[in-house]
Design a protein around this motif. Structure first.
Motif, PDB file in Angstrom:
ATOM      1  N   MET A   1       0.824  -1.216   0.000  1.00  0.00           N
ATOM      2  CA  MET A   1       0.000   0.000   0.000  1.00  0.00           C
ATOM      3  C   MET A   1       0.857   1.266   0.000  1.00  0.00           C
ATOM      4  O   MET A   1       0.565   2.233  -0.702  1.00  0.00           O
ATOM      5  CB  MET A   1      -0.886  -0.020   1.243  1.00  0.00           C
ATOM      6  N   PHE A   2       1.942   1.245   0.809  1.00  0.00           N
ATOM      7  CA  PHE A   2       2.798   2.437   0.885  1.00  0.00           C
ATOM      8  C   PHE A   2       4.198   2.164   0.344  1.00  0.00           C
ATOM      9  O   PHE A   2       5.169   2.772   0.771  1.00  0.00           O
ATOM     10  CB  PHE A   2       2.871   2.950   2.318  1.00  0.00           C
ATOM     11  N   GLU A   3       4.259   1.222  -0.556  1.00  0.00           N
ATOM     12  CA  GLU A   3       5.559   0.904  -1.118  1.00  0.00           C
ATOM     13  C   GLU A   3       5.865   1.837  -2.283  1.00  0.00           C
ATOM     14  O   GLU A   3       4.981   2.147  -3.084  1.00  0.00           O
ATOM     15  CB  GLU A   3       5.561  -0.547  -1.597  1.00  0.00           C
ATOM     16  N   TRP A   4       7.114   2.271  -2.334  1.00  0.00           N
ATOM     17  CA  TRP A   4       7.523   3.150  -3.428  1.00  0.00           C
ATOM     18  C   TRP A   4       7.481   2.396  -4.751  1.00  0.00           C
ATOM     19  O   TRP A   4       7.932   1.264  -4.847  1.00  0.00           O
ATOM     20  CB  TRP A   4       8.946   3.650  -3.170  1.00  0.00           C
ATOM     21  N   LYS A   5       6.912   3.034  -5.755  1.00  0.00           N
ATOM     22  CA  LYS A   5       6.902   2.447  -7.094  1.00  0.00           C
ATOM     23  C   LYS A   5       7.575   3.441  -8.038  1.00  0.00           C
ATOM     24  O   LYS A   5       7.470   4.650  -7.847  1.00  0.00           O
ATOM     25  CB  LYS A   5       5.475   2.206  -7.576  1.00  0.00           C
ATOM     26  N   ASP A   6       8.217   2.926  -9.065  1.00  0.00           N
ATOM     27  CA  ASP A   6       8.913   3.804 -10.013  1.00  0.00           C
ATOM     28  C   ASP A   6       7.967   4.823 -10.646  1.00  0.00           C
ATOM     29  O   ASP A   6       8.366   5.935 -10.951  1.00  0.00           O
ATOM     30  CB  ASP A   6       9.606   2.979 -11.103  1.00  0.00           C
ATOM     31  N   GLU A   7       6.729   4.431 -10.818  1.00  0.00           N
ATOM     32  CA  GLU A   7       5.778   5.356 -11.447  1.00  0.00           C
ATOM     33  C   GLU A   7       5.494   6.579 -10.561  1.00  0.00           C
ATOM     34  O   GLU A   7       4.946   7.572 -11.028  1.00  0.00           O
ATOM     35  CB  GLU A   7       4.464   4.624 -11.772  1.00  0.00           C
ATOM     36  N   TYR A   8       5.867   6.514  -9.277  1.00  0.00           N
ATOM     37  CA  TYR A   8       5.688   7.683  -8.397  1.00  0.00           C
ATOM     38  C   TYR A   8       6.766   8.741  -8.632  1.00  0.00           C
ATOM     39  O   TYR A   8       6.657   9.863  -8.169  1.00  0.00           O
ATOM     40  CB  TYR A   8       5.750   7.277  -6.917  1.00  0.00           C
ATOM     41  N   SER A   9       7.834   8.341  -9.300  1.00  0.00           N
ATOM     42  CA  SER A   9       8.952   9.269  -9.468  1.00  0.00           C
ATOM     43  C   SER A   9       8.537  10.497 -10.259  1.00  0.00           C
ATOM     44  O   SER A   9       7.864  10.408 -11.286  1.00  0.00           O
ATOM     45  CB  SER A   9      10.113   8.576 -10.185  1.00  0.00           C
ATOM     46  N   ARG A  10       8.958  11.668  -9.730  1.00  0.00           N
ATOM     47  CA  ARG A  10       8.677  12.937 -10.414  1.00  0.00           C
ATOM     48  C   ARG A  10       9.930  13.482 -11.084  1.00  0.00           C
ATOM     49  O   ARG A  10       9.981  14.634 -11.461  1.00  0.00           O
ATOM     50  CB  ARG A  10       8.106  13.978  -9.435  1.00  0.00           C
ATOM     51  N   ASN A  11      10.948  12.638 -11.186  1.00  0.00           N
ATOM     52  CA  ASN A  11      12.141  13.007 -11.941  1.00  0.00           C
ATOM     53  C   ASN A  11      12.907  14.180 -11.327  1.00  0.00           C
ATOM     54  O   ASN A  11      13.646  14.874 -12.013  1.00  0.00           O
ATOM     55  CB  ASN A  11      11.750  13.327 -13.394  1.00  0.00           C
ATOM     56  N   ILE A  12      12.693  14.426 -10.029  1.00  0.00           N
ATOM     57  CA  ILE A  12      13.443  15.460  -9.299  1.00  0.00           C
ATOM     58  C   ILE A  12      13.849  14.812  -7.978  1.00  0.00           C
ATOM     59  O   ILE A  12      12.980  14.440  -7.177  1.00  0.00           O
ATOM     60  CB  ILE A  12      12.580  16.710  -9.043  1.00  0.00           C
ATOM     61  N   LYS A  13      15.143  14.668  -7.764  1.00  0.00           N
ATOM     62  CA  LYS A  13      15.609  13.823  -6.666  1.00  0.00           C
ATOM     63  C   LYS A  13      15.106  14.259  -5.288  1.00  0.00           C
ATOM     64  O   LYS A  13      14.642  13.444  -4.497  1.00  0.00           O
ATOM     65  CB  LYS A  13      17.137  13.736  -6.676  1.00  0.00           C
ATOM     66  N   LEU A 109      -4.765   6.865   7.049  1.00  0.00           N
ATOM     67  CA  LEU A 109      -4.413   5.985   5.935  1.00  0.00           C
ATOM     68  C   LEU A 109      -5.081   6.460   4.650  1.00  0.00           C
ATOM     69  O   LEU A 109      -4.465   6.515   3.594  1.00  0.00           O
ATOM     70  CB  LEU A 109      -4.837   4.540   6.228  1.00  0.00           C
ATOM     71  N   VAL A 110      -6.348   6.831   4.778  1.00  0.00           N
ATOM     72  CA  VAL A 110      -7.073   7.326   3.606  1.00  0.00           C
ATOM     73  C   VAL A 110      -6.437   8.622   3.120  1.00  0.00           C
ATOM     74  O   VAL A 110      -6.210   8.824   1.934  1.00  0.00           O
ATOM     75  CB  VAL A 110      -8.571   7.547   3.930  1.00  0.00           C
ATOM     76  N   PHE A 111      -6.093   9.486   4.092  1.00  0.00           N
ATOM     77  CA  PHE A 111      -5.448  10.755   3.760  1.00  0.00           C
ATOM     78  C   PHE A 111      -4.165  10.523   2.971  1.00  0.00           C
ATOM     79  O   PHE A 111      -3.952  11.113   1.915  1.00  0.00           O
ATOM     80  CB  PHE A 111      -5.145  11.527   5.044  1.00  0.00           C
ATOM     81  N   VAL A 112      -3.310   9.657   3.483  1.00  0.00           N
ATOM     82  CA  VAL A 112      -2.008   9.469   2.844  1.00  0.00           C
ATOM     83  C   VAL A 112      -2.151   8.748   1.499  1.00  0.00           C
ATOM     84  O   VAL A 112      -1.503   9.124   0.519  1.00  0.00           O
ATOM     85  CB  VAL A 112      -1.018   8.705   3.768  1.00  0.00           C
ATOM     86  N   SER A 113      -3.022   7.751   1.438  1.00  0.00           N
ATOM     87  CA  SER A 113      -3.123   7.041   0.163  1.00  0.00           C
ATOM     88  C   SER A 113      -3.839   7.896  -0.891  1.00  0.00           C
ATOM     89  O   SER A 113      -3.489   7.863  -2.070  1.00  0.00           O
ATOM     90  CB  SER A 113      -3.784   5.675   0.324  1.00  0.00           C
ATOM     91  N   ASP A 114      -4.817   8.687  -0.456  1.00  0.00           N
ATOM     92  CA  ASP A 114      -5.458   9.676  -1.336  1.00  0.00           C
ATOM     93  C   ASP A 114      -4.421  10.596  -1.937  1.00  0.00           C
ATOM     94  O   ASP A 114      -4.455  10.947  -3.099  1.00  0.00           O
ATOM     95  CB  ASP A 114      -6.323  10.617  -0.482  1.00  0.00           C
ATOM     96  N   TRP A 115      -3.536  11.000  -1.064  1.00  0.00           N
ATOM     97  CA  TRP A 115      -2.534  11.959  -1.440  1.00  0.00           C
ATOM     98  C   TRP A 115      -1.603  11.403  -2.512  1.00  0.00           C
ATOM     99  O   TRP A 115      -1.227  12.080  -3.462  1.00  0.00           O
ATOM    100  CB  TRP A 115      -1.754  12.360  -0.199  1.00  0.00           C
TER     101      TRP A 115
END
Ligand SMILES: [Fe+2]
Ligand SMILES: [Fe+2]
Length: 137
Positions: A1-13, A109-115
């Motif tokens: 649920m809160f695992e980082w995925k490559d698709e989350y990357s915004r290309n700014i470190k 949890l809803v707040f963070v996952s919504d975000w």
């Protein structure tokens, strides 16, 4: 649920690192809900709540400074979205955490996952091309 995925990357470190930290805070909440929901977790919940609120403020400040520095036109819209999320966090804090532990955690949890879906994937995505064009990676 809160695992980082490559698709989350915004290309700014700097931004990616901060988003990763926010996900980590989210996963701590998830752990409490999974493992210890029948114990009294008031102190832990408050600690994570404060950590989430403080880190969210810090992250929003960094992002807004970066956008300001580089003259991003739609910054007011973005700031408004940040304000909206912070308000949500602050409202959660007003509830009686001791009486409503599970509902507070669920709310967070809803707040963070919504975000993640709404803000990191959509709204934060809108400034990436602009910042990249200014040499920010
Ligand atoms: Fe962000
Ligand atoms: Fe943002």
């Amino acid at each position: 649920m809160f695992e980082w995925k490559d698709e989350y990357s915004r290309n700014i470190k700097e931004i990616d690192d901060q988003h990763k930290n926010l996900l980590k805070i989210g996963s701590k909440l998830h752990e409490i809900l999974k493992l210890k929901k029948h114990e009294d977790n008031y102190d832990e919940i408050m600690e994570i709540l404060h950590e989430l609120r403080d880190y969210t403020r810090y992250h929003f400040d960094c992002e807004e400074k970066l956008l300001e520095e580089h003259g991003y036109e739609d910054i007011y819209l973005h700031k408004f979205q940040h304000k909206f999320f912070l308000k949500k966090l602050e409202n959660l804090e007003l509830e009686d955490v001791d009486e409503n532990q599970i509902s507070v955690i669920m709310g967070l949890l809803v707040f963070v996952s919504d975000w993640i879906v709404e803000h990191i994937l959509k709204t934060d995505g809108e400034y990436v091309e602009y910042l990249n064009s200014k040499g920010v990676y």
